[in-house]
Design a protein around this motif. Structure first.
Motif, PDB file in Angstrom:
ATOM      1  N   ARG A  50       0.826  -1.206   0.000  1.00 33.63           N
ATOM      2  CA  ARG A  50       0.000   0.000   0.000  1.00 33.63           C
ATOM      3  C   ARG A  50       0.861   1.257   0.000  1.00 33.63           C
ATOM      4  N   SER A  51       1.971   1.181   0.723  1.00 35.61           N
ATOM      5  CA  SER A  51       2.881   2.324   0.790  1.00 35.61           C
ATOM      6  C   SER A  51       3.488   2.618  -0.578  1.00 35.61           C
ATOM      7  N   ILE A  52       3.829   1.576  -1.314  1.00 38.13           N
ATOM      8  CA  ILE A  52       4.366   1.751  -2.669  1.00 38.13           C
ATOM      9  C   ILE A  52       3.362   2.488  -3.534  1.00 38.13           C
ATOM     10  N   SER A  53       2.109   2.027  -3.485  1.00 37.12           N
ATOM     11  CA  SER A  53       1.064   2.663  -4.281  1.00 37.12           C
ATOM     12  C   SER A  53       0.844   4.111  -3.847  1.00 37.12           C
ATOM     13  N   HIS A  54       0.802   4.323  -2.545  1.00 36.39           N
ATOM     14  CA  HIS A  54       0.583   5.674  -2.010  1.00 36.39           C
ATOM     15  C   HIS A  54       1.713   6.617  -2.415  1.00 36.39           C
ATOM     16  N   ASN A  55       2.940   6.160  -2.286  1.00 42.91           N
ATOM     17  CA  ASN A  55       4.094   7.001  -2.622  1.00 42.91           C
ATOM     18  C   ASN A  55       4.163   7.326  -4.105  1.00 42.91           C
ATOM     19  N   LEU A  56       3.798   6.348  -4.923  1.00 44.98           N
ATOM     20  CA  LEU A  56       3.770   6.598  -6.365  1.00 44.98           C
ATOM     21  C   LEU A  56       2.729   7.649  -6.709  1.00 44.98           C
ATOM     22  N   ASP A  57       1.548   7.522  -6.115  1.00 45.02           N
ATOM     23  CA  ASP A  57       0.489   8.509  -6.359  1.00 45.02           C
ATOM     24  C   ASP A  57       0.923   9.893  -5.878  1.00 45.02           C
ATOM     25  N   LYS A  58       1.532   9.916  -4.696  1.00 50.86           N
ATOM     26  CA  LYS A  58       1.989  11.180  -4.109  1.00 50.86           C
ATOM     27  C   LYS A  58       3.060  11.820  -4.973  1.00 50.86           C
ATOM     28  N   MET A  59       4.004  10.986  -5.459  1.00 50.80           N
ATOM     29  CA  MET A  59       5.093  11.515  -6.276  1.00 50.80           C
ATOM     30  C   MET A  59       4.598  12.009  -7.628  1.00 50.80           C
ATOM     31  N   GLN A  60       3.599  11.310  -8.176  1.00 49.91           N
ATOM     32  CA  GLN A  60       3.043  11.757  -9.451  1.00 49.91           C
ATOM     33  C   GLN A  60       2.383  13.126  -9.311  1.00 49.91           C
ATOM     34  N   LYS A  61       1.653  13.303  -8.214  1.00 51.33           N
ATOM     35  CA  LYS A  61       1.022  14.598  -7.961  1.00 51.33           C
ATOM     36  C   LYS A  61       2.075  15.681  -7.783  1.00 51.33           C
ATOM     37  N   LYS A  62       3.135  15.323  -7.054  1.00 45.99           N
ATOM     38  CA  LYS A  62       4.205  16.284  -6.798  1.00 45.99           C
ATOM     39  C   LYS A  62       4.924  16.629  -8.096  1.00 45.99           C
ATOM     40  N   ASP A 212       6.847  -7.331 -16.264  1.00 45.15           N
ATOM     41  CA  ASP A 212       7.492  -6.849 -17.488  1.00 45.15           C
ATOM     42  C   ASP A 212       6.698  -5.719 -18.148  1.00 45.15           C
ATOM     43  N   LEU A 213       5.405  -5.675 -17.866  1.00 46.79           N
ATOM     44  CA  LEU A 213       4.576  -4.627 -18.453  1.00 46.79           C
ATOM     45  C   LEU A 213       4.880  -3.256 -17.852  1.00 46.79           C
ATOM     46  N   TYR A 214       5.382  -3.264 -16.629  1.00 41.39           N
ATOM     47  CA  TYR A 214       5.560  -2.016 -15.896  1.00 41.39           C
ATOM     48  C   TYR A 214       7.007  -1.535 -15.792  1.00 41.39           C
ATOM     49  N   PHE A 215       7.957  -2.454 -15.993  1.00 45.93           N
ATOM     50  CA  PHE A 215       9.358  -2.073 -15.828  1.00 45.93           C
ATOM     51  C   PHE A 215      10.108  -2.112 -17.156  1.00 45.93           C
ATOM     52  N   SER A 216      11.058  -1.194 -17.298  1.00 43.68           N
ATOM     53  CA  SER A 216      11.838  -1.054 -18.520  1.00 43.68           C
ATOM     54  C   SER A 216      12.665  -2.294 -18.798  1.00 43.68           C
ATOM     55  N   GLU A 217      12.728  -2.698 -20.065  1.00 44.27           N
ATOM     56  CA  GLU A 217      13.517  -3.875 -20.445  1.00 44.27           C
ATOM     57  C   GLU A 217      15.011  -3.595 -20.334  1.00 44.27           C
ATOM     58  N   LYS A 218      15.423  -2.402 -20.733  1.00 44.81           N
ATOM     59  CA  LYS A 218      16.847  -2.047 -20.680  1.00 44.81           C
ATOM     60  C   LYS A 218      17.336  -1.952 -19.239  1.00 44.81           C
ATOM     61  N   LYS A 225       7.714   5.340 -17.054  1.00 42.80           N
ATOM     62  CA  LYS A 225       6.961   6.538 -16.676  1.00 42.80           C
ATOM     63  C   LYS A 225       5.512   6.462 -17.113  1.00 42.80           C
ATOM     64  N   SER A 226       5.280   5.898 -18.297  1.00 42.60           N
ATOM     65  CA  SER A 226       3.913   5.822 -18.811  1.00 42.60           C
ATOM     66  C   SER A 226       3.066   4.810 -18.054  1.00 42.60           C
ATOM     67  N   ARG A 227       3.728   3.981 -17.230  1.00 39.92           N
ATOM     68  CA  ARG A 227       3.018   2.922 -16.514  1.00 39.92           C
ATOM     69  C   ARG A 227       2.911   3.164 -15.000  1.00 39.92           C
ATOM     70  N   GLU A 228       3.420   4.284 -14.540  1.00 38.50           N
ATOM     71  CA  GLU A 228       3.452   4.536 -13.097  1.00 38.50           C
ATOM     72  C   GLU A 228       2.065   4.511 -12.477  1.00 38.50           C
ATOM     73  N   SER A 229       1.110   5.195 -13.121  1.00 36.39           N
ATOM     74  CA  SER A 229      -0.244   5.266 -12.591  1.00 36.39           C
ATOM     75  C   SER A 229      -0.907   3.895 -12.581  1.00 36.39           C
ATOM     76  N   LYS A 230      -0.754   3.151 -13.685  1.00 37.23           N
ATOM     77  CA  LYS A 230      -1.359   1.816 -13.765  1.00 37.23           C
ATOM     78  C   LYS A 230      -0.723   0.863 -12.760  1.00 37.23           C
ATOM     79  N   PHE A 231       0.591   0.983 -12.595  1.00 37.76           N
ATOM     80  CA  PHE A 231       1.281   0.114 -11.640  1.00 37.76           C
ATOM     81  C   PHE A 231       0.814   0.418 -10.219  1.00 37.76           C
TER      82      PHE A 231
END
Length: 257
Positions: A50-62, A212-218, A225-231
């Motif tokens: 839950r913290s991961i999700s919360h922090n991602l949402d918070k960081m996206q807003k920031k 693999d859908l959410y993290f870069s292959e390289k 970045k385009s998957r942060e919200s979905k992740f």
């Protein structure tokens, strides 16, 4: 007298009944021990998801806020710098201060953007998420198997003609286990039956396959970045589902007591 279950003789049925009840009693003890040892850590792991999700949402807003502020500040800084140069022949000192302040504001805005990006990288990495997944799976799998075994044995025990076995001399402890089995199965709703399987294990396996859908292959550690919200939404859903099953396991633990 009614025929014995499975076509066994009364003596054989009582022996089978007593043994199954003993196996159930041992499984209930194991389940209690596992819940006592692991439930708190499982709750902590769910909180980490839950913290991961919360922090991602918070960081996206920031990040969005910083982007807007940075764009505005950059424009103000650019205007100040141009104005300072225009005024240079008249008020050289003031113009230089204005230019310096403008440049500083632009640099500051750029710095904030860089800090946000760095913080974002620190918040979530694939290895960290996978570590949580594997630890949760490691701690929940035994509980799931134990619970499945308990319900399977309870289903079998309740099929016996308990009053008949009681008259025939079945063990008192075995009869208690049979009565408990009748109570649990009778009061287990459809949601409970659905959660009785190793649902958490399946949820975690499905989630792990989607990484693999959410993290870069390289750079597999870096979240796209385009998957942060979905992740963020996916992690939040996983946490909710895991919490639902853990709550169900706790309710069943109470029923077993």
């Amino acid at each position: 007298m009614a025929p014995s279950l499975y076509g066994l003789s009364m003596e054989e049925e009582i022996r089978t009944f007593n043994q199954r009840a003993l196996n159930l009693k041992k499984a209930l003890r194991l389940y209690t021990l596992l819940m006592m040892k692991r439930s708190e850590r499982l709750r902590d792991l769910i909180a980490e998801f839950r913290s991961i999700s919360h922090n991602l949402d918070k960081m996206q807003k920031k990040t969005k806020t910083m982007g807007i502020a940075g764009g505005t500040t950059g424009a103000v800084g650019g205007v100040t710098a141009v104005l300072g140069i225009a005024l240079a022949p008249v008020t050289m000192g003031t113009s230089l201060i204005a230019t310096a302040v403008g440049a500083g504001m632009v640099a500051s805005a750029g710095g904030m953007g860089a800090h946000t990006a760095k913080a974002n990288k620190k918040i979530v990495g694939r290895m960290a998420v996978e570590k949580l997944v594997y630890e949760y799976k490691d701690k929940i799998v035994d509980l799931g198997h134990c619970l499945d075994f308990i319900l399977s044995e309870m289903n079998e025990l309740r099929r016996h003609d308990i009053p008949r076995l009681q008259r025939a001399g079945a063990q008192t402890d075995a009869l208690k286990m049979a009565h408990l089995s009748q109570f649990v199965i009778k009061n287990l709703d459809n949601a409970g039956k659905a959660f009785a399987g190793m649902l958490s294990e399946r949820l975690l396996q499905a989630f792990a396959k989607e990484m693999d859908l959410y993290f870069s292959e390289k750079n597999c550690e870096k979240l796209k970045k385009s998957r942060e919200s979905k992740f963020s939404g996916r992690v939040r859903l996983l946490a909710e589902n895991l919490q639902d099953e853990l709550d169900q396991m706790n309710r069943m633990w109470e029923m077993f007591s």
